[in-house]
Scaffold this motif. Structure first.
Motif, PDB file in Angstrom:
ATOM      1  N   ALA A  37     103.924  19.622   9.666  1.00 37.44           N
ATOM      2  CA  ALA A  37     103.166  20.310  10.483  1.00 37.44           C
ATOM      3  C   ALA A  37     103.036  20.163  11.805  1.00 37.44           C
ATOM      4  O   ALA A  37     103.079  20.789  12.790  1.00 37.44           O
ATOM      5  CB  ALA A  37     101.593  20.088   9.967  1.00 37.44           C
ATOM      6  N   ARG A  41      98.595  19.235  14.950  1.00 33.60           N
ATOM      7  CA  ARG A  41      98.090  20.116  13.970  1.00 33.60           C
ATOM      8  C   ARG A  41      97.268  19.043  12.939  1.00 33.60           C
ATOM      9  O   ARG A  41      97.983  18.145  12.568  1.00 33.60           O
ATOM     10  CB  ARG A  41      99.154  21.022  13.262  1.00 33.60           C
ATOM     11  CG  ARG A  41      98.427  21.965  12.441  1.00 33.60           C
ATOM     12  CD  ARG A  41      99.455  22.668  11.817  1.00 33.60           C
ATOM     13  NE  ARG A  41      99.783  23.587  12.655  1.00 33.60           N
ATOM     14  CZ  ARG A  41     101.097  24.086  12.791  1.00 33.60           C
ATOM     15  NH1 ARG A  41     101.866  24.046  11.463  1.00 33.60           N
ATOM     16  NH2 ARG A  41     101.674  24.846  13.441  1.00 33.60           N
ATOM     17  N   PHE A  98      96.056  32.414  10.930  1.00 37.36           N
ATOM     18  CA  PHE A  98      96.978  31.657  10.408  1.00 37.36           C
ATOM     19  C   PHE A  98      98.411  31.908  11.186  1.00 37.36           C
ATOM     20  O   PHE A  98      99.045  30.926  11.530  1.00 37.36           O
ATOM     21  CB  PHE A  98      97.123  32.074   8.930  1.00 37.36           C
ATOM     22  CG  PHE A  98      98.400  31.308   8.343  1.00 37.36           C
ATOM     23  CD1 PHE A  98      98.077  30.029   7.594  1.00 37.36           C
ATOM     24  CD2 PHE A  98      99.565  31.819   7.974  1.00 37.36           C
ATOM     25  CE1 PHE A  98      99.023  29.316   7.165  1.00 37.36           C
ATOM     26  CE2 PHE A  98     100.480  31.186   7.407  1.00 37.36           C
ATOM     27  CZ  PHE A  98     100.305  29.954   6.920  1.00 37.36           C
ATOM     28  N   MET A 101      98.290  30.300  14.655  1.00 40.40           N
ATOM     29  CA  MET A 101      98.504  28.784  14.557  1.00 40.40           C
ATOM     30  C   MET A 101      99.948  28.465  14.038  1.00 40.40           C
ATOM     31  O   MET A 101     100.402  27.255  14.363  1.00 40.40           O
ATOM     32  CB  MET A 101      97.268  28.292  13.506  1.00 40.40           C
ATOM     33  CG  MET A 101      97.248  26.718  13.510  1.00 40.40           C
ATOM     34  SD  MET A 101      95.986  26.231  12.644  1.00 40.40           S
ATOM     35  CE  MET A 101      94.600  26.682  13.745  1.00 40.40           C
ATOM     36  N   HIS A 102     100.406  29.192  13.393  1.00 39.55           N
ATOM     37  CA  HIS A 102     102.061  29.133  12.515  1.00 39.55           C
ATOM     38  C   HIS A 102     102.807  29.731  13.472  1.00 39.55           C
ATOM     39  O   HIS A 102     103.644  30.613  12.715  1.00 39.55           O
ATOM     40  CB  HIS A 102     101.853  29.062  11.152  1.00 39.55           C
ATOM     41  CG  HIS A 102     101.044  28.066  10.336  1.00 39.55           C
ATOM     42  ND1 HIS A 102      99.733  28.320  10.286  1.00 39.55           N
ATOM     43  CD2 HIS A 102     101.354  26.888   9.886  1.00 39.55           C
ATOM     44  CE1 HIS A 102      99.056  27.259   9.568  1.00 39.55           C
ATOM     45  NE2 HIS A 102     100.312  26.534   9.368  1.00 39.55           N
ATOM     46  N   ASP A 104     105.724  29.071  14.289  1.00 41.86           N
ATOM     47  CA  ASP A 104     107.127  28.752  13.683  1.00 41.86           C
ATOM     48  C   ASP A 104     107.484  29.802  12.527  1.00 41.86           C
ATOM     49  O   ASP A 104     108.479  29.854  12.061  1.00 41.86           O
ATOM     50  CB  ASP A 104     107.235  27.444  13.116  1.00 41.86           C
ATOM     51  CG  ASP A 104     106.110  27.093  12.503  1.00 41.86           C
ATOM     52  OD1 ASP A 104     105.039  27.127  12.850  1.00 41.86           O
ATOM     53  OD2 ASP A 104     106.508  26.494  11.299  1.00 41.86           O
ATOM     54  N   HIS A 105     106.525  30.624  11.948  1.00 42.78           N
ATOM     55  CA  HIS A 105     106.559  31.612  10.842  1.00 42.78           C
ATOM     56  C   HIS A 105     107.103  32.853  11.599  1.00 42.78           C
ATOM     57  O   HIS A 105     106.256  33.469  12.310  1.00 42.78           O
ATOM     58  CB  HIS A 105     105.457  31.950  10.175  1.00 42.78           C
ATOM     59  CG  HIS A 105     105.128  30.545   9.113  1.00 42.78           C
ATOM     60  ND1 HIS A 105     104.969  29.420   9.486  1.00 42.78           N
ATOM     61  CD2 HIS A 105     104.919  30.613   7.838  1.00 42.78           C
ATOM     62  CE1 HIS A 105     104.712  28.563   8.435  1.00 42.78           C
ATOM     63  NE2 HIS A 105     104.785  29.118   7.426  1.00 42.78           N
ATOM     64  N   SER A 160     111.604  30.506   9.122  1.00 46.47           N
ATOM     65  CA  SER A 160     110.727  29.414   9.961  1.00 46.47           C
ATOM     66  C   SER A 160     111.995  28.600  10.771  1.00 46.47           C
ATOM     67  O   SER A 160     113.038  28.494  10.342  1.00 46.47           O
ATOM     68  CB  SER A 160     110.055  28.534   9.228  1.00 46.47           C
ATOM     69  OG  SER A 160     109.373  27.492   9.807  1.00 46.47           O
ATOM     70  N   LYS A 162     111.315  25.710  11.573  1.00 43.75           N
ATOM     71  CA  LYS A 162     111.123  24.315  10.876  1.00 43.75           C
ATOM     72  C   LYS A 162     111.918  24.008   9.498  1.00 43.75           C
ATOM     73  O   LYS A 162     111.627  24.944   8.663  1.00 43.75           O
ATOM     74  CB  LYS A 162     109.818  23.820  10.816  1.00 43.75           C
ATOM     75  CG  LYS A 162     108.940  23.429  12.197  1.00 43.75           C
ATOM     76  CD  LYS A 162     107.885  22.960  12.168  1.00 43.75           C
ATOM     77  CE  LYS A 162     107.151  22.804  13.245  1.00 43.75           C
ATOM     78  NZ  LYS A 162     105.759  22.371  12.900  1.00 43.75           N
ATOM     79  N   ALA A 165     109.983  24.840   5.851  1.00 47.42           N
ATOM     80  CA  ALA A 165     108.689  25.539   5.813  1.00 47.42           C
ATOM     81  C   ALA A 165     109.161  26.880   5.395  1.00 47.42           C
ATOM     82  O   ALA A 165     108.343  27.823   5.723  1.00 47.42           O
ATOM     83  CB  ALA A 165     108.087  25.514   7.546  1.00 47.42           C
TER      84      ALA A 165
END
Length: 167
Positions: A37, A41, A98, A101-102, A104-105, A160, A162, A165
């Protein structure tokens, strides 16, 4: 020369290695979520169970806390795809917050728009889609433990930045 002492010494060494292994597993389990995360986060869970959601009334209180930049929620779904061995994490989320906040998606604008407009839509990571040979537009039936089934439309497949993920 003394068999009892040799047995106790061997057992103590064995117990030491077993305890070391358990401690490494516990350390890994507690740090895995933070590594994935990120340090900026914070995830909060119900004290009873991961599957038990927090009341939505807490969202405003959390957002009002000093230092909190954004708040989103995710509720564990707990479905099975085709076979009980096909378990993977499924979360019901508020799409806008969502994805904000993410960051990286990585999802295309068309897929993002389609997902946000579709109440029965879902997105999946590239590795999960490859595992089950899913394509955008497929209907994915998920069966719950109570026997009910939900059919979701795959509106997007994300990548992603990351590692770990993309599932």
């Amino acid at each position: 020369r003394r068999k009892v002492r040799t047995v106790f010494t061997s057992l103590s060494i064995f117990v030491a290695f077993v305890l070391f292994g358990f401690l490494l597993a516990i350390r890994s389990a507690f740090s895995y979520g933070a590594e994935l995360a990120g340090a900026d986060r914070l995830m909060m869970f119900h004290k009873v169970s991961f599957g038990q959601p927090l009341p939505l009334s807490h969202k405003a209180e959390i957002a009002a806390t000093q230092g909190v930049a954004a708040v989103s929620h995710a509720t564990w779904f707990g479905g099975v795809y085709q076979d009980p061995r096909n378990r993977f994490v499924q979360l019901a989320v508020d799409g806008e917050s969502f994805l904000d906040m993410h960051a990286d998606h990585l999802l295309s604008l068309e897929e993002r728009s389609a997902w946000l407009a579709d109440r029965t839509g879902c997105i999946a990571g590239r590795d999960l889609a490859k595992r089950f040979r899913w394509r955008v537009g497929d209907r994915i039936p998920l069966r719950r433990s109570d026997g009910s089934a939900w059919a979701l439309t795959l509106d997007g497949i994300y990548d992603s930045r990351k590692e770990g993920a993309r599932a």
